[in-house]
Enzyme design. Structure first.
Site, short mmCIF file in Angstrom:
data_model
loop_
_atom_site.label_atom_id
_atom_site.label_comp_id
_atom_site.label_asym_id
_atom_site.label_seq_id
_atom_site.Cartn_x
_atom_site.Cartn_y
_atom_site.Cartn_z
N GLU A 168 54.55 29.47 18.66
CA GLU A 168 54.84 29.63 17.24
C GLU A 168 54.17 28.56 16.39
O GLU A 168 53.63 28.86 15.31
CB GLU A 168 56.36 29.60 17.01
CG GLU A 168 57.12 30.73 17.65
CD GLU A 168 56.83 32.08 17.01
OE1 GLU A 168 56.09 32.14 16.01
OE2 GLU A 168 57.35 33.08 17.52
N ASP A 303 52.15 41.02 23.62
CA ASP A 303 51.35 41.60 22.54
C ASP A 303 50.05 40.86 22.22
O ASP A 303 48.96 41.41 22.34
CB ASP A 303 52.19 41.76 21.27
CG ASP A 303 53.07 40.56 20.96
OD1 ASP A 303 52.95 39.52 21.63
OD2 ASP A 303 53.88 40.65 20.02
N GLU A 419 63.46 47.97 14.76
CA GLU A 419 62.87 47.07 15.75
C GLU A 419 62.54 47.78 17.06
O GLU A 419 61.45 47.67 17.59
CB GLU A 419 63.84 45.92 16.06
CG GLU A 419 63.80 44.78 15.08
CD GLU A 419 62.53 43.97 15.23
OE1 GLU A 419 62.37 43.25 16.23
OE2 GLU A 419 61.68 44.08 14.33
N GLU A 464 53.41 44.38 11.50
CA GLU A 464 52.49 45.01 12.45
C GLU A 464 52.00 46.39 12.01
O GLU A 464 50.83 46.74 12.24
CB GLU A 464 53.14 45.11 13.84
CG GLU A 464 53.33 43.78 14.52
CD GLU A 464 54.58 43.04 14.05
OE1 GLU A 464 54.69 41.82 14.33
OE2 GLU A 464 55.45 43.69 13.40
N THR A 551 46.88 36.21 15.02
CA THR A 551 48.06 37.07 15.11
C THR A 551 49.07 36.79 14.02
O THR A 551 50.05 37.51 13.89
CB THR A 551 48.72 36.93 16.50
OG1 THR A 551 49.65 38.00 16.70
CG2 THR A 551 49.42 35.60 16.66
#
EC number: 3.2.1.-
Length: 560
Positions: A168, A303, A419, A464, A551
């Site tokens: 993160e 991902d 989600e 996304e 990302t």
């Protein structure tokens, strides 16, 4: 891609093992707190396991020139005109930014319903750092300068956290600083990125040179760090883009070399997993094994590992061929095993990506037709792979996946998608006959028609879906993708607005008056609103032939 991120990127496929993964993004702040550690100059910290060699950045020329990623200007209906809908996106951003500035300045996140802020990522102003490049892109230069001055005073050597989520901090803070430097040219922001990069680089100081999931300061200082035995591969694998760009900008190859050790490990075992071409959602980085996990997904936990394969090819100018090889192997297996068409009453041309499980004592693969919002990044990934590697089928698949996620937003009263969710899958990718009786026996009785279950009904301001629609619009020039995105934007704003800003919601199946979760993750301004803004800008704004986005939607300039 997406998050995640607090970003619950990760989900449950089956079994307790993947339940652990979900905690990674749901754990408040992804930070553990114990005591205020002493300031450390990480550039001078002792390395207990220094690398024997530093691999230089690859140089030279690719075997063939990299094809254009963006469609030709003639493909766009209005290539020189800004779509007026962009102004409404900017107003939503400004409202969000002003609320953060008034209520939570300098803190990691705003509480968009109750007011005030909270620390979730080390106390290093995550929302401010994450949104810095968006301020620049939207022309808010005074706000950019004010935020930059605050950020330059952040002391990454000092925090009340005892450990941080390496992934993160890398994608948000390091990515944000690198992008802000690439856009503005400010050398002081690059210096700040180096300061942070030196700290994150110490996470690779382990016996085998692979990092753990958490970067624990005390373990780094006393030489007891170890890579994990059951870690999600997306975490260490997603250091490569940021560390490569840092090496490109500084001329110091140590960052690239450290991240490349992870890539080489993944490349070495890619054909040897129980589903060759893919990596399981838990891996043994300490012993450099695929581990005993047999669950596969390109959602939570995996991902950005896949997302970064074509992006690294672009950032390195195509001179390191292993990224194309890895992408091609993964793409084929994803399409063969994870891709599915849901059984729907109107036979819409919709595709999603599910999960798969292999078995230790029996052949074959069990397919699971559950999906996640997080997998919506894959439309952009396939599109980019299709363009860079001239795989027309991948580009077409990318657009179908992107449109499928846009369709999902339209299926719920709130105007946004959940989600995690599930369908009844068709036997193949061809249309299958609707079975009303089968659908009536679904486990979740409240689902819209065609949906089998809504496993997690929240919407967390995720990017996304619009990410892939933006990328496919730029790659094809198909104007109706912007109209699809606009309906999504209206749904988002209408269902998440609070008196202060915008909040994640508890249940997408409720109408416009929704229960607010009092969360506004930093990716709302770093990613979601940035993608909408760029979608309605002229196509030469941050051209995909000149920039590659990490990302967290931080654009890095492509060399050359």
């Amino acid at each position: 891609m997406a998050p995640s991120r607090q970003r619950p990127r990760w989900t449950v496929i089956t079994g307790a093992a993947l339940a652990v993964l979900l905690l990674w993004y749901n754990f408040p702040g992804n930070v553990t707190r114990r005591q205020h550690i002493a300031p450390v100059d990480w550039s001078q910290a002792r390395q207990y396991y220094p690398p024997e060699t530093i691999k230089p950045l690859p140089t030279g020329h690719p075997r063939r020139p990299i094809p254009p990623v963006q469609a030709s200007m003639a493909s766009f209906q209005h290539p020189s005109a800004t779509d007026p809908r962009r102004d409404q996106v900017q107003r939503v951003f400004e409202r969000s930014w002003n609320a953060y500035k008034d209520e939570a300045w300098g803190q990691d996140e705003l509480n968009p319903a109750s007011g005030g802020g909270k620390e979730t990522y080390g106390g290093w102003a995550a929302t401010m750092v994450d949104a810095l490049d968006t301020l620049w892109i939207m022309g808010m230069k005074d706000e950019f300068d004010s935020a930059a001055e605050f950020i330059l005073d952040i002391n990454f050597r000092n925090t009340t956290a005892s450990a941080i989520n390496l992934f993160e901090i890398n994608i948000r803070h390091l990515g944000g600083l690198l992008s802000a430097h690439d856009l503005s040219g400010r050398a002081d922001l690059l210096g700040k990125a180096v300061e942070l990069g030196d700290m994150l680089y110490m996470a690779f100081d382990t016996p085998n040179g692979l990092p753990g999931f958490w970067f624990n300061f005390e373990e780094a200082l006393d030489g007891t760090q170890r890579a994990g035995e059951n870690d999600a591969p997306a975490a260490p694998a997603s250091m490569c883009l940021e560390f490569t760009r840092l090496s490109q900008l500084t001329g110091d190859a140590k960052y690239f070399s450290a991240a490349d050790r992870v890539t080489r490990f993944l490349a070495r075992i890619q054909r040897d997993t129980s589903l060759p071409g893919l990596w399981p959602v838990e891996m043994d980085f300490r012993n450099e094994l695929a581990s005993s996990s047999r669950f596969y997904s390109i959602g939570a936990g995996a991902d950005s590992l896949y997302e970064y394969l074509p992006k690294m090819h672009a950032l390195l100018g195509g001179v390191d061929e292993k990224f194309q090889v890895m992408y091609t192997l993964a793409s084929k297996q994803i399409q063969q095993t994870l891709l599915f068409r849901p059984m729907l009453p109107d036979n819409e041309d919709i595709l999603f990506l599910g999960n798969a499980q292999t078995h230790e004592f029996s052949p074959g693969v069990t397919r699971d037709y559950q999906s996640q919002h997080l997998t919506c990044f894959a439309g952009g990934m396939f599109g980019l792979g299709g363009k860079l590697f001239e795989e027309k089928g991948d580009l077409e698949l990318g657009e179908r996946l992107a449109r499928g996620c846009g369709w999902a937003y339209s299926q719920f009263p709130s105007g946004v998608m959940p989600e995690m969710f599930g369908f009844f899958g068709c036997p193949s990718l061809e249309v299958c006959e609707w079975d009303e009786e089968r659908w009536r026996h679904r486990t979740d009785r409240a689902t819209p028609k065609g949906w089998r279950q809504i496993k997690d009904p929240r919407y967390l301001l995720r990017p996304e879906a619009v990410e892939s629609i933006f990328l496919l619009y730029r790659m094809t020039g198909h104007e109706d993708l912007r109209d699809l995105a606009w309906e999504m934007f209206l749904g988002m704003v209408g269902s998440t607005e609070t008196e202060l800003a915008y909040s994640g919601i508890a249940n997408v199946m409720k109408d416009k008056v929704t229960e607010k979760l009092d969360t506004m993750d930093s990716f709302w301004m770093a990613e979601t609103l940035k993608y909408f803004y760029l979608l309605f800008s002229t196509p030469d704004t941050l051209s995909l032939d000149e920039w590659v986005l990490n990302t967290e939607a931080h654009p890095f300039r492509r060399p050359g």
